[in-house]
Design a protein around this motif. Sequence first.
Motif, PDB file in Angstrom:
ATOM      1  N   LEU A  96       0.849  -1.195   0.036  1.00  0.00           N
ATOM      2  CA  LEU A  96      -0.102   0.096   0.060  1.00  0.00           C
ATOM      3  C   LEU A  96       0.939   1.185   0.122  1.00  0.00           C
ATOM      4  O   LEU A  96       0.489   2.287  -0.678  1.00  0.00           O
ATOM      5  CB  LEU A  96      -1.058   0.078   1.182  1.00  0.00           C
ATOM      6  CG  LEU A  96      -2.020  -1.005   1.139  1.00  0.00           C
ATOM      7  CD1 LEU A  96      -2.761  -1.180   2.489  1.00  0.00           C
ATOM      8  CD2 LEU A  96      -3.109  -0.659   0.096  1.00  0.00           C
ATOM      9  N   TYR A 127      -1.565   4.379   4.965  1.00  0.00           N
ATOM     10  CA  TYR A 127      -1.838   5.603   4.047  1.00  0.00           C
ATOM     11  C   TYR A 127      -1.305   6.876   4.669  1.00  0.00           C
ATOM     12  O   TYR A 127      -0.472   7.596   3.859  1.00  0.00           O
ATOM     13  CB  TYR A 127      -3.380   5.634   3.919  1.00  0.00           C
ATOM     14  CG  TYR A 127      -3.918   4.689   3.333  1.00  0.00           C
ATOM     15  CD1 TYR A 127      -3.913   4.467   2.058  1.00  0.00           C
ATOM     16  CD2 TYR A 127      -4.930   3.581   3.862  1.00  0.00           C
ATOM     17  CE1 TYR A 127      -4.576   3.130   1.277  1.00  0.00           C
ATOM     18  CE2 TYR A 127      -5.336   2.685   3.314  1.00  0.00           C
ATOM     19  CZ  TYR A 127      -5.401   2.427   2.221  1.00  0.00           C
ATOM     20  OH  TYR A 127      -5.834   1.267   1.429  1.00  0.00           O
ATOM     21  N   MET A 187       1.022   3.910  -3.177  1.00  0.00           N
ATOM     22  CA  MET A 187       0.659   5.163  -2.911  1.00  0.00           C
ATOM     23  C   MET A 187       2.065   5.909  -3.228  1.00  0.00           C
ATOM     24  O   MET A 187       1.642   7.390  -3.613  1.00  0.00           O
ATOM     25  CB  MET A 187       0.340   5.393  -1.478  1.00  0.00           C
ATOM     26  CG  MET A 187      -0.150   6.760  -1.162  1.00  0.00           C
ATOM     27  SD  MET A 187      -0.569   6.854   0.504  1.00  0.00           S
ATOM     28  CE  MET A 187      -1.085   8.438   0.848  1.00  0.00           C
TER      29      MET A 187
END
Length: 292
Positions: A72, A156, A76
Motif C-alpha cells: 500500500l 496511508y 501510494m
Amino acid sequence: MHWFSTKKTKILMIAPAVILFLLYIIIPVFMAFYYGFTNFTGIGKPEFLGLRNYITLFSDKIFYIALKNTGLVLAMSLLLIVPCSFGLSLLFARKMRGGKLVKAFCFSPNIISPILIGLIWVFILDPKIGLINAFLRYIGVSAQPEWIGGKTLTPYCVGAIFLWQTLGYNATIFLAGIKMVPQELYEASEIDGAGKMQQLIYITFPMIRQTIIIVMLLVITGCFKIFEVVYQLTGGGPNHMSDLLVTYMYYSTFTSSRYGYGMSIASVTFLISALFAVIYLYVTREQVGEEE
C-alpha cells in the motif's frame, strides 16, 4: 596526468570504495541469507534448519499483513511522489521571487532525522493528542479517525509522510534533469507554434526519461527501507496491524530474539525490492530501446 590514467592508479583509487561496499553491503547480504536458513538467536552457534524458516514465513499471517501494508505504501508513493515532485520541479524551474527560500523549505524535510519526523507526525496524527483530531474537536466534528494505531489508516499515513519527506529531494533531481534539456529545443518548438503542454509532452518527458527512471527506483527502494517513522508512530501496533516488512523483521530479530527468522524476512524483503527494481529497469530499457 599520465600517472592518473594508468590502470594501477585507477585500481588503487577505486579500491577503498569497493572494499567498503563489500564489507557493508555485499557480505552482510550473504550473511543474512545464510542466517535465514538457521535458528540463530544471536548467541551461540547457529543450527542449520534448511527451508524451515521460509516455510513458517509463508504461513505467517503477520508477514502477509506487513507485505500488504508495504505494498500500500509503495503504490501510494508511486502514484503521488513522482507526479507531485515533477510538478514541483516545474515550479522550481520558473524564475520567481523567493524561489531559493521555497526550494530550501521544500528540501528541508529530507535532511531531518526519520526519528524526528516520526515524532513530529505523532503530535499531528495521534488520535488523542494529535493536532488534526484536536482541530476536528474544536470545530465540532464528532468523528475522530484513528490516523495511526488503528487497523486501516496507518499505511496511508506512512505513505503521506514519506511523500512529505522526499518530495523536495525528488523535485531537486527532476529539476537537475530539466536544466539539462537544451533550451534551443524549446525555442525551436515555439517558432513551430508548440504550446507549453506540447513542449512538456514531446520535449521534456523524452529528454528526462533517465531522470524519471532514477526517481522511480529511489521511490521503490526507499519504500522498502521505511523503518524509523513506523517505529516512532505505532511500533507496528496494534497487534502488528501497522507493521511493514522492515519493522516486522526488526521485531522478529531483536524483540523476539529469532535472529534466523528475522533474517529470512530480510532476505525476502531484499528479493522483492530487487525484483521490482529489475522489472522496472527491464521495462524502461525496452521502451528506451524502441525509441532509439
